[in-house]
Structures are given as structure tokens and as C-alpha cells.
Motif scaffolding. Structure first.
Motif, mmCIF file in Angstrom:
data_model
loop_
_atom_site.group_PDB
_atom_site.id
_atom_site.type_symbol
_atom_site.label_atom_id
_atom_site.label_comp_id
_atom_site.label_asym_id
_atom_site.label_seq_id
_atom_site.Cartn_x
_atom_site.Cartn_y
_atom_site.Cartn_z
ATOM 1 N N VAL A 1 -3.283 1.943 -10.309
ATOM 2 C CA VAL A 1 -3.729 0.547 -10.236
ATOM 3 C C VAL A 1 -2.830 -0.189 -9.262
ATOM 4 N N ILE A 2 -3.428 -1.025 -8.422
ATOM 5 C CA ILE A 2 -2.651 -1.778 -7.437
ATOM 6 C C ILE A 2 -3.323 -3.119 -7.205
ATOM 7 N N GLY A 3 -2.572 -4.094 -6.715
ATOM 8 C CA GLY A 3 -3.195 -5.371 -6.405
ATOM 9 C C GLY A 3 -2.198 -6.454 -6.049
ATOM 10 N N ASN A 4 -2.729 -7.505 -5.423
ATOM 11 C CA ASN A 4 -2.000 -8.761 -5.302
ATOM 12 C C ASN A 4 -2.530 -9.604 -6.457
ATOM 13 N N TYR A 5 -1.870 -9.505 -7.595
ATOM 14 C CA TYR A 5 -2.430 -9.986 -8.849
ATOM 15 C C TYR A 5 -2.417 -11.510 -8.949
ATOM 16 N N PRO A 6 -3.513 -12.108 -9.425
ATOM 17 C CA PRO A 6 -3.533 -13.559 -9.646
ATOM 18 C C PRO A 6 -2.427 -13.958 -10.627
ATOM 19 N N TYR A 7 -1.658 -14.969 -10.263
ATOM 20 C CA TYR A 7 -0.524 -15.376 -11.102
ATOM 21 C C TYR A 7 -0.950 -15.733 -12.524
ATOM 22 N N ASN A 8 -2.118 -16.377 -12.638
ATOM 23 C CA ASN A 8 -2.498 -16.934 -13.935
ATOM 24 C C ASN A 8 -2.932 -15.886 -14.959
ATOM 25 N N ILE A 9 -3.181 -14.648 -14.523
ATOM 26 C CA ILE A 9 -3.584 -13.613 -15.487
ATOM 27 C C ILE A 9 -2.769 -12.330 -15.334
ATOM 28 N N SER A 10 -1.651 -12.397 -14.633
ATOM 29 C CA SER A 10 -0.909 -11.161 -14.342
ATOM 30 C C SER A 10 -0.425 -10.470 -15.615
ATOM 31 N N SER A 11 0.071 -11.225 -16.589
ATOM 32 C CA SER A 11 0.528 -10.586 -17.826
ATOM 33 C C SER A 11 -0.623 -9.892 -18.537
ATOM 34 N N GLN A 12 -1.792 -10.546 -18.568
ATOM 35 C CA GLN A 12 -2.956 -9.942 -19.202
ATOM 36 C C GLN A 12 -3.365 -8.656 -18.498
ATOM 37 N N ILE A 13 -3.219 -8.630 -17.177
ATOM 38 C CA ILE A 13 -3.554 -7.426 -16.414
ATOM 39 C C ILE A 13 -2.686 -6.254 -16.862
ATOM 40 N N PHE A 14 -1.397 -6.504 -17.061
ATOM 41 C CA PHE A 14 -0.508 -5.410 -17.439
ATOM 42 C C PHE A 14 -0.713 -4.977 -18.890
ATOM 43 N N PHE A 15 -1.093 -5.902 -19.752
ATOM 44 C CA PHE A 15 -1.465 -5.506 -21.107
ATOM 45 C C PHE A 15 -2.705 -4.610 -21.066
ATOM 46 N N VAL B 1 -3.236 5.979 -16.434
ATOM 47 C CA VAL B 1 -2.627 5.289 -15.292
ATOM 48 C C VAL B 1 -1.252 5.881 -15.008
ATOM 49 N N VAL B 2 -1.151 6.632 -13.920
ATOM 50 C CA VAL B 2 0.104 7.313 -13.592
ATOM 51 C C VAL B 2 1.044 6.434 -12.777
ATOM 52 N N CYS B 3 0.474 5.426 -12.114
ATOM 53 C CA CYS B 3 1.311 4.505 -11.332
ATOM 54 C C CYS B 3 0.590 3.178 -11.223
ATOM 55 N N CYS B 4 1.350 2.103 -11.333
ATOM 56 C CA CYS B 4 0.791 0.756 -11.194
ATOM 57 C C CYS B 4 1.772 -0.060 -10.360
ATOM 58 N N SER B 5 1.297 -0.617 -9.266
ATOM 59 C CA SER B 5 2.187 -1.386 -8.400
ATOM 60 C C SER B 5 1.464 -2.618 -7.885
ATOM 61 N N GLY B 6 2.227 -3.501 -7.246
ATOM 62 C CA GLY B 6 1.598 -4.670 -6.669
ATOM 63 C C GLY B 6 2.484 -5.898 -6.710
ATOM 64 N N ALA C 1 0.831 -1.206 0.000
ATOM 65 C CA ALA C 1 0.000 0.000 0.000
ATOM 66 C C ALA C 1 0.867 1.257 0.000
ATOM 67 N N ASP C 2 1.989 1.199 0.694
ATOM 68 C CA ASP C 2 2.883 2.353 0.782
ATOM 69 C C ASP C 2 3.497 2.740 -0.566
ATOM 70 N N THR C 3 3.456 1.833 -1.545
ATOM 71 C CA THR C 3 4.016 2.172 -2.863
ATOM 72 C C THR C 3 3.244 3.313 -3.521
#
Length: 265
Positions: free
Chosen positions: A105-119, A128-133, A25-27
Motif C-alpha cells: 500500500v502506498i499513497g500521499n495520504y489525506p491528512y484528515n483520514i490518515s489514521s483511519q487508513i492505517f487502521f 500487506v507486506v509493506c506500506c509507505s507514503g 515511489a522508490d520506497t
């Protein structure tokens, strides 16, 4: 309400270490005035710290059981319609953050769709000025991989064209329920100052994807399918390199070379 049971089909591994959730969260500590979209909040272990820190949080959750849990435990979000029962990958974020409004955008991203999330995030790079997780460590390392490293791939280049990507820290398996079989990594992507790549952006994406599609070959061989029939491969030192060796700017240069060589003489 009882705790949510992790579902393997959704790639759910619930973080149990609150100190790590707080660090994630601090990111976004520098973005208190920017609304935040959290992806896959589960039972809200990260959500609680985002709320405590004063962020304007909206969450997107595809698991109905998790949605019910969040509605019960985060009434301040439920009452204002900020708990979205939806598939993030199919969500039009510009319909939520209208008029070009900036958001994180932030999250504990599901491993199986993480690449799709970033696309998907890339589609909204102007907002989107910042994306972390947190995501699988190998994928996190790939996103941040510099030129000349084996981990470098398609997403490394496409993201680094528009964002400064930092690998922050590694998270061990034993702080999740259930524990994953691999370690996790936390990254932070900050939008850079680039507004125009200086080349055909659609062709740039095609060049990157085509090059890494045959990553063991030099570019002289891998970009041949992009050339017009009978058109020679550009004469450039870049052609002797493999894709993981190129910087973003070199991929821009390569794209412009291919554009020039494809033009009718």
C-alpha cells in the motif's frame, strides 16, 4: 482535460515536486514482484513513477473528477480496470487481492483520514507486506515513535506489533497545491516476522487503547476498568509506568497479566 481542482473537503493537497514523488515511489523498489494499491492518487504524480518502475498498480480514488483525469492520462490502468472509483476505507482489499495474495500500500495520504487508513491497513496485516507514503509530519512521527517518547500513542504500538516502522524524511509545505499549514513526513512500514503476539490479540488492542485513553495516568489506574469487579490490579512493576513508556512486548506482558487476573480463581 484541465487539471483537477483540489477539494478542501477531501483534504486534497496535490504534490508538485516530481523528485519527492519519485523518492516515495522508490520506497517500494524491493517489491517489484508484489502488486501495489495506491490510495488517493489525485492526478497521478506518484502513480506515474510506480508505473514507470514496472509495478502492478491499482489505484483507489474517491474524487470523481480525479478518476476522470486518471482514466484519460493512464489508459493502461483504465483499460485493465485498475482505476477504482471507491472509498479506500470501505473497500474490502481481500476481494481485490484474493486467496491471501500479498500486496503493498502506498499513497500521499489525506491528512484528515490518515489514521483511519492505517487502521484499515492493519486489518489486512497478513497480506500487506509493506506500506509507505506521505502524511502529516506529526502523525508520521507518532507512527514511528519508540517507547519513552511523548509522540508514542495507540497506532505506534498497534502498528509496531506487526511492522518495522521507519520515518524516512520531512517534506516542506511549499511543494504542494495548495500548500498545507503543516509539514509532511514520509514513512515506510515493513511487515516483521511476528505471526502470533503471544497473548489475546483482541484484549491486547483493548489494553493499548484503554491505557492511552488516560495517558497521563499510570497503568495501575488506567487499566482498572478492564478488571473484573473486586479483582485486584496485577502486582507488577509495569503498573507504575505510563503507556508511552512500554514496548510492544511489555504491552503483551501486561495483556497476559490482565488475562490471568481476570480468570476465576
Amino acid at each position: 482535460m484541465q487539471k483537477v481542482k483540489p477539494k478542501k473537503a477531501l483534504g486534497q493537497h496535490f504534490l508538485t515536486d516530481l523528485s519527492i514523488a519519485r523518492r516515495i515511489a522508490d520506497t517500494l523498489s524491493d517489491y517489484k514482484d508484489v502488486p501495489v494499491m495506491e490510495v488517493g492518487p489525485g492526478m497521478g504524480v506518484l502513480t506515474q513513477f510506480l508505473v514507470q518502475q514496472g509495478h502492478d498498480v491499482t489505484v483507489a480514488e474517491i474524487d470523481g473528477e480525479s478518476v476522470e483525469y486518471l482514466q484519460e492520462h493512464f489508459p493502461e490502468l483504465a483499460e485493465t480496470g485498475r482505476i477504482l472509483d471507491c472509498d479506500f476505507l470501505r473497500t474490502d482489499l481481500s476481494g481485490i487481492y484474493t486467496d491471501g495474495r500479498k500486496f503493498c500500500v502506498i499513497g500521499n495520504y489525506p491528512y484528515n483520514i490518515s489514521s483511519q487508513i492505517f487502521f484499515h491497513v492493519l486489518e489486512y496485516k497478513e497480506q500487506v507486506v509493506c506500506c509507505s507514503g506521505m502524511l502529516q509530519r506529526e502523525v508520521a512521527e507518532r507512527l514511528a515513535a519508540p517507547p519513552g517518547t511523548k509522540a508514542r500513542g495507540i497506532l505506534s504500538v498497534l502498528l509496531q506489533a506487526w511492522y518495522d516502522v521507519e520515518y524516512l524524511f520531512t517534506v516542506n509545505e511549499n511543494v504542494f497545491n495548495p500548500p498545507p499549514k503543516v509539514k509532511s513526513g514520509v514513512i515506510k512500514m515493513t511487515r516483521n516476522a511476528v505471526t502470533d503476539l503471544g497473548c489475546d490479540e483482541r484484549l491486547f488492542k483493548t489494553v493499548v487503547k484503554t491505557s492511552f485513553g488516560q495517558r497521563r495516568k499510570t497503568l495501575r489506574n488506567s487499566v482498572k476498568p478492564l478488571m473484573s469487579p473486586g479483582c485486584p490490579v496485577p502486582d507488577s512493576p509495569l503498573m507504575a509506568l505510563r503507556p508511552e513508556q512500554l514496548s510492544v512486548q511489555q504491552f503483551v506482558e501486561l495483556t497476559n497479566l490482565i488475562t490471568a487476573y481476570r480468570q476465576p480463581k
